[in-house]
Design an enzyme around this catalytic site. Structure first.
Site, mmCIF file in Angstrom:
data_model
loop_
_atom_site.group_PDB
_atom_site.id
_atom_site.type_symbol
_atom_site.label_atom_id
_atom_site.label_comp_id
_atom_site.label_asym_id
_atom_site.label_seq_id
_atom_site.Cartn_x
_atom_site.Cartn_y
_atom_site.Cartn_z
ATOM 1 N N GLU A 76 6.096 -17.058 11.369
ATOM 2 C CA GLU A 76 5.048 -16.116 11.751
ATOM 3 C C GLU A 76 4.052 -16.032 10.359
ATOM 4 O O GLU A 76 4.442 -16.427 9.507
ATOM 5 C CB GLU A 76 5.665 -14.883 12.099
ATOM 6 C CG GLU A 76 6.529 -14.889 13.329
ATOM 7 C CD GLU A 76 7.521 -13.814 13.321
ATOM 8 O OE1 GLU A 76 7.547 -12.701 12.530
ATOM 9 O OE2 GLU A 76 8.113 -13.418 14.588
ATOM 10 N N LYS B 156 2.635 -13.511 7.580
ATOM 11 C CA LYS B 156 3.152 -12.385 7.036
ATOM 12 C C LYS B 156 2.040 -11.238 6.865
ATOM 13 O O LYS B 156 0.933 -11.480 6.014
ATOM 14 C CB LYS B 156 3.708 -12.774 5.576
ATOM 15 C CG LYS B 156 4.321 -11.387 4.954
ATOM 16 C CD LYS B 156 5.125 -11.648 3.474
ATOM 17 C CE LYS B 156 5.996 -10.671 2.903
ATOM 18 N NZ LYS B 156 5.070 -9.538 2.853
ATOM 19 N N ASP C 259 -0.200 -8.101 5.803
ATOM 20 C CA ASP C 259 -0.298 -7.351 4.849
ATOM 21 C C ASP C 259 -0.696 -5.898 5.085
ATOM 22 O O ASP C 259 -1.746 -5.374 5.126
ATOM 23 C CB ASP C 259 -1.402 -8.038 4.018
ATOM 24 C CG ASP C 259 -0.945 -7.562 2.491
ATOM 25 O OD1 ASP C 259 -0.288 -6.636 2.137
ATOM 26 O OD2 ASP C 259 -2.040 -7.589 1.748
ATOM 27 N N TYR D 139 9.439 -8.039 15.269
ATOM 28 C CA TYR D 139 10.893 -8.190 15.210
ATOM 29 C C TYR D 139 11.215 -7.057 16.773
ATOM 30 O O TYR D 139 10.542 -5.751 16.586
ATOM 31 C CB TYR D 139 11.657 -7.646 14.165
ATOM 32 C CG TYR D 139 13.093 -8.266 14.205
ATOM 33 C CD1 TYR D 139 13.466 -9.525 14.230
ATOM 34 C CD2 TYR D 139 14.224 -7.272 14.068
ATOM 35 C CE1 TYR D 139 14.782 -10.075 14.275
ATOM 36 C CE2 TYR D 139 15.401 -7.553 13.769
ATOM 37 C CZ TYR D 139 15.737 -9.012 14.131
ATOM 38 O OH TYR D 139 17.034 -9.309 13.837
ATOM 39 N N LYS E 170 5.122 -16.673 -0.003
ATOM 40 C CA LYS E 170 3.797 -15.936 -0.383
ATOM 41 C C LYS E 170 2.627 -16.822 -0.729
ATOM 42 O O LYS E 170 2.910 -17.423 -1.714
ATOM 43 C CB LYS E 170 4.023 -14.667 -1.297
ATOM 44 C CG LYS E 170 4.860 -13.542 -0.768
ATOM 45 C CD LYS E 170 4.206 -12.106 -0.922
ATOM 46 C CE LYS E 170 4.968 -11.315 -1.789
ATOM 47 N NZ LYS E 170 4.274 -10.103 -1.859
ATOM 48 N N CYS F 192 -26.806 6.986 -18.835
ATOM 49 C CA CYS F 192 -26.835 6.417 -17.604
ATOM 50 C C CYS F 192 -27.863 5.334 -17.931
ATOM 51 O O CYS F 192 -28.980 5.380 -18.427
ATOM 52 C CB CYS F 192 -27.442 7.321 -16.590
ATOM 53 S SG CYS F 192 -27.997 6.670 -15.056
ATOM 54 N N CYS G 218 -31.289 6.369 -15.861
ATOM 55 C CA CYS G 218 -32.111 7.474 -16.349
ATOM 56 C C CYS G 218 -31.873 8.226 -17.604
ATOM 57 O O CYS G 218 -32.480 9.191 -18.100
ATOM 58 C CB CYS G 218 -32.024 8.609 -15.158
ATOM 59 S SG CYS G 218 -30.326 9.505 -15.142
ATOM 60 N N CYS H 78 -23.220 9.988 -13.242
ATOM 61 C CA CYS H 78 -24.121 10.231 -13.928
ATOM 62 C C CYS H 78 -24.484 11.560 -13.351
ATOM 63 O O CYS H 78 -24.697 11.911 -11.833
ATOM 64 C CB CYS H 78 -25.487 9.385 -13.692
ATOM 65 S SG CYS H 78 -27.141 10.176 -14.075
ATOM 66 N N CYS I 31 -32.099 11.029 -10.759
ATOM 67 C CA CYS I 31 -31.565 9.597 -11.150
ATOM 68 C C CYS I 31 -32.116 8.798 -10.286
ATOM 69 O O CYS I 31 -31.556 8.951 -8.846
ATOM 70 C CB CYS I 31 -30.129 9.458 -11.290
ATOM 71 S SG CYS I 31 -29.421 7.903 -11.837
HETATM 72 S S1 IVH Z 1 10.609 -9.710 9.338
HETATM 73 C C1 IVH Z 1 14.779 -7.991 8.631
HETATM 74 N N1 IVH Z 1 8.148 -10.733 9.673
HETATM 75 O O1 IVH Z 1 6.928 -8.032 4.936
HETATM 76 C C2 IVH Z 1 13.337 -8.784 8.785
HETATM 77 N N2 IVH Z 1 8.571 -8.783 8.132
HETATM 78 O O2 IVH Z 1 9.953 -7.568 3.238
HETATM 79 C C3 IVH Z 1 12.386 -7.804 8.807
HETATM 80 N N3 IVH Z 1 6.448 -8.232 7.166
HETATM 81 O O3 IVH Z 1 8.173 -4.798 4.977
HETATM 82 C C4 IVH Z 1 11.003 -8.220 8.440
HETATM 83 N N4 IVH Z 1 4.877 -9.730 8.401
HETATM 84 O O4 IVH Z 1 6.800 -4.996 6.710
HETATM 85 C C5 IVH Z 1 8.793 -9.843 9.034
HETATM 86 N N5 IVH Z 1 6.281 -11.633 10.536
HETATM 87 C C6 IVH Z 1 6.885 -10.682 9.750
HETATM 88 C C7 IVH Z 1 6.176 -9.706 8.716
HETATM 89 C C8 IVH Z 1 6.948 -8.975 8.031
HETATM 90 C C9 IVH Z 1 5.071 -8.773 7.206
HETATM 91 C C10 IVH Z 1 6.401 -7.437 5.939
HETATM 92 C C11 IVH Z 1 7.608 -6.385 6.592
HETATM 93 C C12 IVH Z 1 8.479 -6.268 5.214
HETATM 94 C C13 IVH Z 1 7.902 -7.312 4.250
HETATM 95 C C14 IVH Z 1 9.041 -7.922 3.991
#
Ligand code: IVH
Length: 684
Positions: A111, A113, A115, A224, A310, A404, A407, A422, A428
């Site tokens: 999946e 990750k 942000d 999840y 990451k 500034c 001005c 400023c 200005c």
């Molecule tokens: S699974 C027990 N899947 O990344 C498993 N987390 O520390 C729970 N996050 O705070 C996390 N995308 O908020 C999972 N596809 C994804 C995610 C994801 C972002 C975040 C999550 C967690 C941090 C990992």
């Protein structure tokens, strides 16, 4: 059952189904107009009969409730975090460890990750009950009212085979476009911008006013599900199952038969992520089979069955050539480093912001230094440090400017604020332009016949020096002026010239703006720290400008949201004779400085964000209809385009207009339907 209760239940179910068609299936079956009307009907019924309001009522999407204090809630299942790595090698080690514990081959689910920030949403008997932030993992904040405003979080589930109680976990995030729009707005009103979409999402989720949360456009990605009696054996299937229950599931979810396929997925998304319209900072891989997850178990903090990889930000070191100081439209001075051009993640970087004096001091930048520049998922390069190996002996620290650059006024920095500014806000040049632009903005006076480029021309021609000057412009002053804008990056030059039609439009727009309601005028005059919402509250509370300008600090602070800083700023504004003169001139020009009776009675903002074309003959003068559109927060536009929300058709509407509206699928509404929309009866 009582017929009203029945109707409320029916409307709730219908509207939730339409929401599902729109947001989850991308296949709406009714127009926005029809939807808005049904929603309005439900809102009215609920207002009269709050006792019948359903727990999954779609009216909660619009927000409106105020959370005084977020309750702390203990998680039913703790919210774990993931172990993470930046190295491919460690991914291989993770895989080796997993296979060592559970056997030769292991299938993974891959999946993105996301942000943002983690959320856990509890469903009971198919109804969304509660949403809680991660907090410390054991307990978090109850942010239910805010999460309900996110359209992709279902309030009631589909089907009938869901467990009676389970939790869905995922990430709340802010798409890039919303993030940028929010920051533009914030800069306009002098609020510090959010550093990245994650901070913006987390700041938004903690707001006390859910209507504001709704407006900011958060989104949700689930990753999840936790609960007893889930009808699935694997993570992958559990996500597909959630889709059947009415959740929007992420577009990217892939099975990998071995770690090499995981690594391919990771490489693919490391480049492809630049095309996504929401932020990610890596990928997550999970052992797919629940039984294997079970046998792998947990360490103290993290599951052993999952890991996050990451993405590395690319980093380069490059010499600092000089530092510019840019004065923004609100007077904030931003230091910007000019760098020796350096290639970084696909573009050549020549400049990067140093944000403010604190950031500059923390980096301890000296003349002639080489700086490290980094570009992560975000498009904007960031200075992350100084290459100390290359520092010249006796290099002098770079000092923040004291005056500034626009001005010459000595700069000011307030205690406990990061920005240097400023204080010459009335004279200005960039600040004058900023105030003029703010005044004409969509949420202020909405003078769209003017626009940024034209305002600049008026300013440069000496025709407008402050916002009151707009109301003294004449045809002969405007006709014939022009300006050439040189094209950037190879684009052709653009010439803006004021011809007959342009001038007529400008003057008509200015004339129309005399009916813009008091709260927006109050926002438009540009009192520092008085944003759109604060202006509304002040207008409601004080009802007219005289009462507001005479208010003491204590009186001002009686208004919800008005703290020390805002109150001081309002007082300073009305203590300045130049500001008072401008207000008097605007009053003489006929702008609204008093709430009308209808506004006092609490008129809503139902038409906010709607662009409406009015055409034909009505039972009342057309200008009155247009005024009502403004009063209810809508915008009058003259020609039909794909961005038009409705065409309001009176009698004898032109056939061409009708044809155009029909071909673009723009809803055409009658005068009666219009009154229904704004909640008025025809007799009224
Ligand atoms: S699974 C027990 N899947 O990344 C498993 N987390 O520390 C729970 N996050 O705070 C996390 N995308 O908020 C999972 N596809 C994804 C995610 C994801 C972002 C975040 C999550 C967690 C941090 C990992």
């Amino acid at each position: 059952m009582n017929p009203v209760e029945n109707e409320i239940i029916q409307l709730t179910a219908d509207l939730n189904r339409h929401n599902y068609n729109y947001y989850i299936l991308d296949a709406p079956v009714i127009s926005d107009f029809e939807f808005d009307q049904l929603l309005r009907k439900l809102q009215d019924l609920e207002r009269e009969h709050p006792e019948y309001m359903q727990p999954d009522s779609p009216t909660q999407r619009v927000g409106g409730s105020v959370t005084k204090k977020f309750e702390t809630v203990k998680h039913i299942y703790p919210m774990l975090s993931l172990g993470n790595t930046y190295s491919e090698e460690e991914l291989l080690e993770f895989d080796a460890r997993v296979r060592g514990l559970v056997g030769e081959t292991v299938e993974y689910a891959c999946e993105l990750k996301y942000d943002g920030l983690a959320i856990s949403i509890l469903y009971e008997d198919g109804v969304m009950r509660r949403a809680v932030t991660r907090g410390d993992g054991a307990q978090g904040d109850d942010v239910t009212a805010n999460v309900r405003t996110i359209p992709t979080v279902p309030l009631r589930l589909q089907g009938d085979d869901y467990p009676s109680r389970f939790e869905v976990r995922g990430e709340i995030l802010m798409p890039f476009a919303r993030f940028e729009a929010l920051n533009r707005e914030r800069e306009e009103i002098g609020e510090p911008p959010f550093a990245n979409p994650r901070n913006a999402a987390s700041g938004t989720l903690k707001l006390q006013e859910s209507a504001e949360v709704a407006r900011r456009g958060l989104d949700f990605r689930l990753y999840y599900v936790m609960g007893d009696n889930l009808p699935c054996q694997t993570h992958y299937d559990s996500i597909l199952q959630l889709k059947k229950w009415g959740f929007r599931i992420p577009d990217v979810l892939q099975k990998a038969q071995n770690i090499n396929e995981v690594i391919d997925f990771m490489h693919f998304w490391d480049t492809e992520r630049k095309k996504l319209n929401f932020p990610i900072d890596g990928i997550v891989i999970k052992v797919n089979r629940f039984a294997l997850q079970q046998s792998l178990g947990l360490t103290a903090k993290n599951p052993r069955w999952a890991i996050a990889y990451k993405f590395k930000a690319e980093k380069q070191s490059t010499p600092l050539l000089s530092v510019d100081y840019q004065v923004g439209r609100t007077g904030i001075v931003t230091p910007v480093a000019n760098l020796a051009p350096v290639p970084l993640a696909g573009t050549i970087v020549k400049r990067a912001t140093l944000h403010n004096a604190d950031v500059m001091a923390a980096l301890d930048i000296r003349e002639g230094d080489c700086l490290f520049v980094e570009k992560g998922g975000e498009i904007i390069p960031k200075i992350v440090g100084v290459d100390l190996d290359k520092r010249l002996p006796d290099a002098r620290p770079v000092q923040f400017v004291t005056h500034c650059p626009e001005c010459g006024t000595p700069l000011v920095r307030n205690e406990d604020e990061a920005g240097t500014f400023c204080p010459n806000d009335l004279h200005c040049p960039p600040q004058i332009k900023g105030r003029l632009e703010h005044f004409i903005g969509r949420k202020a006076m909405n003078l769209d016949s003017l626009g940024e480029g034209k305002v600049e021309i008026l300013y440069e021609n000496g025709l407008v020096k402050n916002i009151a000057d707009f109301y003294q412009l004449t045809y002969s002053q405007l006709f014939g002026i022009e300006k050439k804008f040189s094209g950037e990056d190879g684009k052709p030059d653009r010439i803006v010239s004021f011809r007959e039609k342009t001038v007529e439009n400008i003057l008509a727009g200015i004339d129309q703006s005399r009916s813009v309601p008091f709260d927006r005028v109050l926002f438009a005059i540009g009192i520092r720290y008085v944003g759109e919402t604060t202006a509304k509250k002040l207008a409601r509370h004080f009802k007219n400008i005289d009462a507001l300008s005479a208010a003491t600090k204590e009186e001002l602070m009686e208004v919800n949201d008005v703290g020390d800083r805002v109150a001081d700023s309002i007082i300073a504004f009305f203590n300045n004779t130049e500001n008072l003169e401008i207000v008097v001139r605007l009053q003489q020009a006929g702008l609204q400085f008093t709430l009308t009776e209808t506004e006092e009675a609490g008129v809503s903002n139902v038409l906010a964000g709607k662009s409406i074309v009015v055409s034909g003959v009505f039972s009342i003068p057309r200008d009155d209809i247009k005024k009502m559109i403004e009063q209810y927060g809508g915008k009058n536009v003259s020609s039909i385009s794909k961005n038009t929300s409705y065409v309001l058709a009176g009698e004898k509407m032109g056939p061409e207009k009708r044809k155009k509206a029909e071909s673009l699928g723009i809803p055409i509404i009658s005068e009666t339907e219009f009154y229904a929309l704004i909640g008025q009866t025809t007799e009224g």
